[in-house]
Design a protein around this motif. Sequence first.
Motif, PDB file in Angstrom:
ATOM      1  N   PHE A  17       1.254  -1.635   0.033  1.00 19.07           N
ATOM      2  CA  PHE A  17       0.079   0.798   0.064  1.00 19.07           C
ATOM      3  C   PHE A  17       1.002   1.600  -0.205  1.00 19.07           C
ATOM      4  CE2 PHE A  17      -3.111   2.922   2.456  1.00 19.07           C
ATOM      5  CZ  PHE A  17      -3.634   3.259   1.590  1.00 19.07           C
ATOM      6  N   ASP A  18       0.971   1.674  -1.257  1.00 20.63           N
ATOM      7  CA  ASP A  18       2.279   2.628  -1.601  1.00 20.63           C
ATOM      8  C   ASP A  18       1.923   4.170  -1.576  1.00 20.63           C
ATOM      9  OD1 ASP A  18       4.618   1.116  -1.747  1.00 20.63           O
ATOM     10  OD2 ASP A  18       4.311   0.754  -3.646  1.00 20.63           O
ATOM     11  N   PRO A  19       2.251   5.473  -1.429  1.00 22.39           N
ATOM     12  CA  PRO A  19       2.578   6.515  -1.262  1.00 22.39           C
ATOM     13  C   PRO A  19       2.486   7.247  -2.359  1.00 22.39           C
ATOM     14  CG  PRO A  19       4.783   6.417  -0.368  1.00 22.39           C
ATOM     15  CD  PRO A  19       4.626   4.732  -0.481  1.00 22.39           C
ATOM     16  N   ALA A  20       2.420   8.406  -2.887  1.00 24.40           N
ATOM     17  CA  ALA A  20       3.015   8.499  -4.290  1.00 24.40           C
ATOM     18  C   ALA A  20       3.727   8.742  -5.437  1.00 24.40           C
ATOM     19  CB  ALA A  20       2.652  10.114  -4.360  1.00 24.40           C
ATOM     20  N   PRO A  21       4.273   8.013  -6.091  1.00 22.91           N
ATOM     21  CA  PRO A  21       5.129   7.702  -6.589  1.00 22.91           C
ATOM     22  C   PRO A  21       6.499   8.334  -6.921  1.00 22.91           C
ATOM     23  CG  PRO A  21       3.392   7.441  -8.035  1.00 22.91           C
ATOM     24  CD  PRO A  21       2.606   7.968  -7.390  1.00 22.91           C
ATOM     25  N   ALA A  25       9.493   6.796  -5.332  1.00 23.55           N
ATOM     26  CA  ALA A  25      11.017   6.731  -6.116  1.00 23.55           C
ATOM     27  C   ALA A  25      12.140   7.491  -5.180  1.00 23.55           C
ATOM     28  CB  ALA A  25      10.480   7.910  -7.097  1.00 23.55           C
ATOM     29  N   ASP A  26      11.384   8.400  -4.562  1.00 25.44           N
ATOM     30  CA  ASP A  26      12.536   8.968  -3.669  1.00 25.44           C
ATOM     31  C   ASP A  26      13.037   7.841  -2.161  1.00 25.44           C
ATOM     32  OD1 ASP A  26      12.153  11.035  -4.747  1.00 25.44           O
ATOM     33  OD2 ASP A  26      11.551  12.191  -3.423  1.00 25.44           O
ATOM     34  N   VAL A  30      17.079   6.434  -2.058  1.00 25.46           N
ATOM     35  CA  VAL A  30      17.960   6.884  -1.014  1.00 25.46           C
ATOM     36  C   VAL A  30      18.310   4.916  -0.598  1.00 25.46           C
ATOM     37  CG1 VAL A  30      16.281   6.691   0.637  1.00 25.46           C
ATOM     38  CG2 VAL A  30      17.793   7.723   1.371  1.00 25.46           C
ATOM     39  N   THR A  31      17.646   4.363  -0.959  1.00 28.74           N
ATOM     40  CA  THR A  31      17.498   2.930  -0.779  1.00 28.74           C
ATOM     41  C   THR A  31      19.201   2.013  -1.206  1.00 28.74           C
ATOM     42  OG1 THR A  31      15.801   3.062  -0.454  1.00 28.74           O
ATOM     43  CG2 THR A  31      16.793   0.532   0.134  1.00 28.74           C
TER      44      THR A  31
END
Length: 313
Positions: A17-21, A25-26, A30-31
């Motif tokens: 359940f992901d936030p905005a694309p 991507a950010d 960073v990962t």
Amino acid sequence: MSILVECMSHTPLQGHFDPAPEIVADVRDVTAAARERVRAFNPELVVVFAPDHFNGFFYDLMPPFCVGAAASGVGDYGTPVGDLLVPADIARRMVESVLAADIDVSISYRMQVDHGAAQALEHLIGGLDTYPVVPVFINAAAPPLGTLRRSRLLGEAIGHFLRQTGKRVLVIGSGGISHEPPVPELVSAPKEVAEALIAGRNLTPEARAMRQERVFNAAKAFTAGEAPNMRALNPEWDQAFLARLQNDLLSVDAMNNDEIARDGGKSAHEIRTWVAAFGALSAFGKYDAHVDYYCAIPQWIAGYAFMHAQTAA
């Protein structure tokens, strides 16, 4: 002899359940940057401080701290399943060293780790068995809890041991900052839920799927503002905590558990994994720390951050 600390938030909701694309991507970028730092550092040993979410540790015997001399991933929320590459002799000597420093810690030769440890290992080193790794469990979900000061001192004692190994050591702190997902509490749980908190190991695939679906539904309600019993994320508190790690580690000793739960949420107690990681770093001397990313992400029910640090030049 050198040390690299990488601290990151974990969330079982990532990829589900992901936030905005652009936020996804950010986080991906960073990962990847953190993973590249680890690759360039090329650790000879990894120590991961992580909590558990009633997948491997239960109230039938709940230690405040436990070092794994053998461990496996349970595979919740799609995280890796299988054995960690644990050097049992190093884990045993670590426990002996910490006990000699007057910090009580237990040892397990059959530790089970959930997404709290496995997600960080997957994201930062590529899996459970890429490098020799010693998992260190810190209780953050099952009251009564120890103090932040004890977590700092645990980390410091482990750091002194790690210095003696002469190895390049990656230390990972894996935990959320402000967040309060729907974790049941023993004192108020109905009988069947209480029994699961006391001895609920080795869930069936069906039971695990039902449990995970409840978390997904809670995240959707929280994001929609329809979960009044779940505490809001607290970016200001999160940022202040990160600043403590950067500038004044000893100040965490003054943070008490009631205030952490009040300001950051009941699961914000996971910050003790970051505190332990920085405690280990402090045993190597002065350090430089950098906040690489922060975002309050309601879809993931997390104040989500990445931070890295090394000894000062």
